[in-house]
Design a protein around this motif. Structure first.
Motif, PDB file in Angstrom:
ATOM      1  N   LEU A  88       0.863  -1.187   0.000  1.00 41.81           N
ATOM      2  CA  LEU A  88       0.000   0.000   0.000  1.00 41.81           C
ATOM      3  C   LEU A  88       0.896   1.232   0.000  1.00 41.81           C
ATOM      4  CD1 LEU A  88      -1.985  -2.252   0.997  1.00 41.81           C
ATOM      5  CD2 LEU A  88      -3.116  -0.488   2.345  1.00 41.81           C
ATOM      6  N   GLN A  89       0.650   2.113  -0.952  1.00 44.19           N
ATOM      7  CA  GLN A  89       1.426   3.344  -1.097  1.00 44.19           C
ATOM      8  C   GLN A  89       0.545   4.538  -0.734  1.00 44.19           C
ATOM      9  OE1 GLN A  89       2.720   3.922  -5.133  1.00 44.19           O
ATOM     10  NE2 GLN A  89       4.002   5.702  -4.663  1.00 44.19           N
ATOM     11  N   SER A  90       0.953   5.304   0.283  1.00 41.49           N
ATOM     12  CA  SER A  90       0.140   6.422   0.768  1.00 41.49           C
ATOM     13  C   SER A  90       0.761   7.759   0.370  1.00 41.49           C
ATOM     14  CB  SER A  90      -0.013   6.373   2.289  1.00 41.49           C
ATOM     15  OG  SER A  90      -0.676   5.185   2.683  1.00 41.49           O
ATOM     16  N   TYR A  91      -0.101   8.685  -0.061  1.00 45.59           N
ATOM     17  CA  TYR A  91       0.318  10.031  -0.460  1.00 45.59           C
ATOM     18  C   TYR A  91      -0.087  11.049   0.602  1.00 45.59           C
ATOM     19  CZ  TYR A  91       1.336   8.266  -5.172  1.00 45.59           C
ATOM     20  OH  TYR A  91       1.858   7.586  -6.242  1.00 45.59           O
ATOM     21  N   ASP A  92       0.572  12.214   0.546  1.00 42.43           N
ATOM     22  CA  ASP A  92       0.291  13.241   1.552  1.00 42.43           C
ATOM     23  C   ASP A  92      -1.041  13.959   1.341  1.00 42.43           C
ATOM     24  OD1 ASP A  92       0.968  14.720  -0.671  1.00 42.43           O
ATOM     25  OD2 ASP A  92       2.758  15.648   0.209  1.00 42.43           O
ATOM     26  N   ASN A  93      -1.748  13.650   0.253  1.00 43.37           N
ATOM     27  CA  ASN A  93      -3.089  14.219   0.058  1.00 43.37           C
ATOM     28  C   ASN A  93      -4.182  13.249   0.511  1.00 43.37           C
ATOM     29  OD1 ASN A  93      -2.996  12.271  -1.921  1.00 43.37           O
ATOM     30  ND2 ASN A  93      -3.670  13.614  -3.591  1.00 43.37           N
ATOM     31  N   GLY A  94      -3.779  12.126   1.114  1.00 41.29           N
ATOM     32  CA  GLY A  94      -4.749  11.147   1.605  1.00 41.29           C
ATOM     33  C   GLY A  94      -5.001   9.984   0.674  1.00 41.29           C
ATOM     34  N   ASP A  95      -4.531  10.048  -0.562  1.00 36.51           N
ATOM     35  CA  ASP A  95      -4.736   8.940  -1.497  1.00 36.51           C
ATOM     36  C   ASP A  95      -3.906   7.727  -1.078  1.00 36.51           C
ATOM     37  OD1 ASP A  95      -6.374  10.572  -2.936  1.00 36.51           O
ATOM     38  OD2 ASP A  95      -4.954  10.950  -4.576  1.00 36.51           O
ATOM     39  N   VAL A  96      -4.477   6.544  -1.289  1.00 33.12           N
ATOM     40  CA  VAL A  96      -3.774   5.287  -1.017  1.00 33.12           C
ATOM     41  C   VAL A  96      -3.905   4.393  -2.244  1.00 33.12           C
ATOM     42  CG1 VAL A  96      -3.630   3.232   0.420  1.00 33.12           C
ATOM     43  CG2 VAL A  96      -4.216   5.428   1.462  1.00 33.12           C
ATOM     44  N   VAL A  97      -2.776   3.987  -2.801  1.00 36.41           N
ATOM     45  CA  VAL A  97      -2.771   3.094  -3.955  1.00 36.41           C
ATOM     46  C   VAL A  97      -2.474   1.684  -3.453  1.00 36.41           C
ATOM     47  CG1 VAL A  97      -1.765   2.568  -6.201  1.00 36.41           C
ATOM     48  CG2 VAL A  97      -1.990   4.947  -5.450  1.00 36.41           C
ATOM     49  N   ARG A  98      -3.355   0.743  -3.768  1.00 36.39           N
ATOM     50  CA  ARG A  98      -3.247  -0.631  -3.267  1.00 36.39           C
ATOM     51  C   ARG A  98      -2.662  -1.532  -4.354  1.00 36.39           C
ATOM     52  NH1 ARG A  98      -6.419  -1.592   1.139  1.00 36.39           N
ATOM     53  NH2 ARG A  98      -6.937  -3.707   0.466  1.00 36.39           N
ATOM     54  N   TRP A  99      -1.390  -1.841  -4.204  1.00 39.43           N
ATOM     55  CA  TRP A  99      -0.700  -2.741  -5.140  1.00 39.43           C
ATOM     56  C   TRP A  99      -0.874  -4.172  -4.625  1.00 39.43           C
ATOM     57  CZ3 TRP A  99       0.957  -0.216  -9.374  1.00 39.43           C
ATOM     58  CH2 TRP A  99       1.212   1.143  -9.263  1.00 39.43           C
ATOM     59  N   ILE A 100      -2.058  -4.735  -4.858  1.00 40.77           N
ATOM     60  CA  ILE A 100      -2.385  -6.020  -4.233  1.00 40.77           C
ATOM     61  C   ILE A 100      -2.940  -7.051  -5.215  1.00 40.77           C
ATOM     62  CG2 ILE A 100      -2.856  -4.904  -2.020  1.00 40.77           C
ATOM     63  CD1 ILE A 100      -5.847  -5.222  -2.617  1.00 40.77           C
ATOM     64  N   ASP A 101      -3.130  -6.678  -6.476  1.00 39.11           N
ATOM     65  CA  ASP A 101      -3.739  -7.605  -7.432  1.00 39.11           C
ATOM     66  C   ASP A 101      -2.712  -8.631  -7.908  1.00 39.11           C
ATOM     67  OD1 ASP A 101      -6.100  -6.176  -7.217  1.00 39.11           O
ATOM     68  OD2 ASP A 101      -5.592  -4.847  -8.887  1.00 39.11           O
ATOM     69  N   GLU A 102      -3.115  -9.899  -7.928  1.00 38.14           N
ATOM     70  CA  GLU A 102      -2.229 -10.965  -8.366  1.00 38.14           C
ATOM     71  C   GLU A 102      -2.485 -11.324  -9.824  1.00 38.14           C
ATOM     72  OE1 GLU A 102      -1.509 -14.243  -5.703  1.00 38.14           O
ATOM     73  OE2 GLU A 102      -2.505 -13.199  -4.050  1.00 38.14           O
ATOM     74  N   ALA A 103      -1.408 -11.433 -10.592  1.00 35.45           N
ATOM     75  CA  ALA A 103      -1.525 -11.777 -12.011  1.00 35.45           C
ATOM     76  C   ALA A 103      -1.960 -13.229 -12.162  1.00 35.45           C
ATOM     77  CB  ALA A 103      -0.191 -11.554 -12.715  1.00 35.45           C
TER      78      ALA A 103
END
Length: 253
Positions: A147-162
């Motif tokens: 999980l990658q969190s930004y200072d504007n509150g956005d969270v990008v979830r790198w969790i999908d499996e190929a």
């Protein structure tokens, strides 16, 4: 209706530019594990490479979840100025054997949080180094959901499996591919991390891995620069053809 030379040149330039973007974009498109492979059964050092894909916000936190279906008994983070790493452990349903001893818990998550004033700004990337092992021998890959969190509150979830036979997901989880260990007596591979008396890779191996990663990055840069050169050549040729046509037209009149 005839298309003007200037319009044709603009179309060619746009198409060529799109090719450059398509080739250059994937270099740091996702959160990844670098290097992407390591031998089964050994110890190694890996980097979680985190690009900032937001044009208006900065990355200030990274959470990496370690696979508990193939637990890792030894997990150590490399100190990073400006970042605080917190390791969380979880009890194992079934103990694992490491060097003849039972291990009843393993690291389940690592969280790196930026100190005040520290960030990964737009257009930048950061690498978070971890020493892990012993790597399992009963699987060909380890998946680390991040999980990658930004200072504007956005969270990008790198969790999908190929999945085999399907396109890569939009937010793929970082994956470390595990290769078969070298046979006894075989020369060690460049990616294998020799273990010290405590079973951890030495500094020389970590340096070699960093050098290999840098070489890959330089190779990607060289390919992109080569494409840029081709694009410039195409545009130059188009301008030359347009000039000759205008000159021929003037002579004919």
């Amino acid at each position: 209706m005839r298309t003007s030379p200037a319009r044709r040149i603009a179309v060619i330039a746009a198409a060529a530019g799109a090719c450059v973007v398509a080739l250059a974009g994937p270099a740091f498109a996702h959160v990844t594990v670098q290097p992407g492979s390591a031998p089964q059964g050994g110890y190694t050092a890996v980097d979680f490479r985190v690009p900032n894909e937001n044009d208006t916000a900065s990355t200030v936190k990274l959470e990496v979840n370690l696979p508990m279906d193939h637990p890792l008994a030894s997990v150590r983070t490399l100190p990073m100025p400006g970042w605080t790493a917190v390791i969380e452990k979880a009890k194992l349903d079934k103990p694992i054997k490491v060097h003849g001893n039972d291990v009843n818990e393993a690291v389940s998550k690592i969280t790196w949080t930026a100190d005040a004033g520290v960030k990964v700004a737009p257009g930048q990337f950061q690498e978070f180094r971890v020493s892990i092992g012993p790597l399992p021998t009963d699987t060909e890959k380890l998946t680390f959901k991040a999980l990658q969190s930004y200072d504007n509150g956005d969270v990008v979830r790198w969790i999908d499996e190929a999945k085999d036979g399907q396109p890569e997901p939009a937010k793929p989880a970082p994956v470390l591919t595990l290769t078969k260990a070298a046979a006894p007596g075989a020369a060690p591979s460049a990616s294998a991390a020799p273990a010290d008396s405590h079973g951890h890779g030495d500094a020389a191996t970590a340096t070699a891995e960093t050098t290999a990663t840098a070489a890959k990055s330089d190779d990607s840069t060289a390919r992109v620069l080569g494409v840029v050169g081709i694009v410039v050549g195409v545009i130059g040729a188009a301008l030359g053809v347009a000039g000759l046509r205008r000159k021929s037209g003037s002579a004919a009149s």
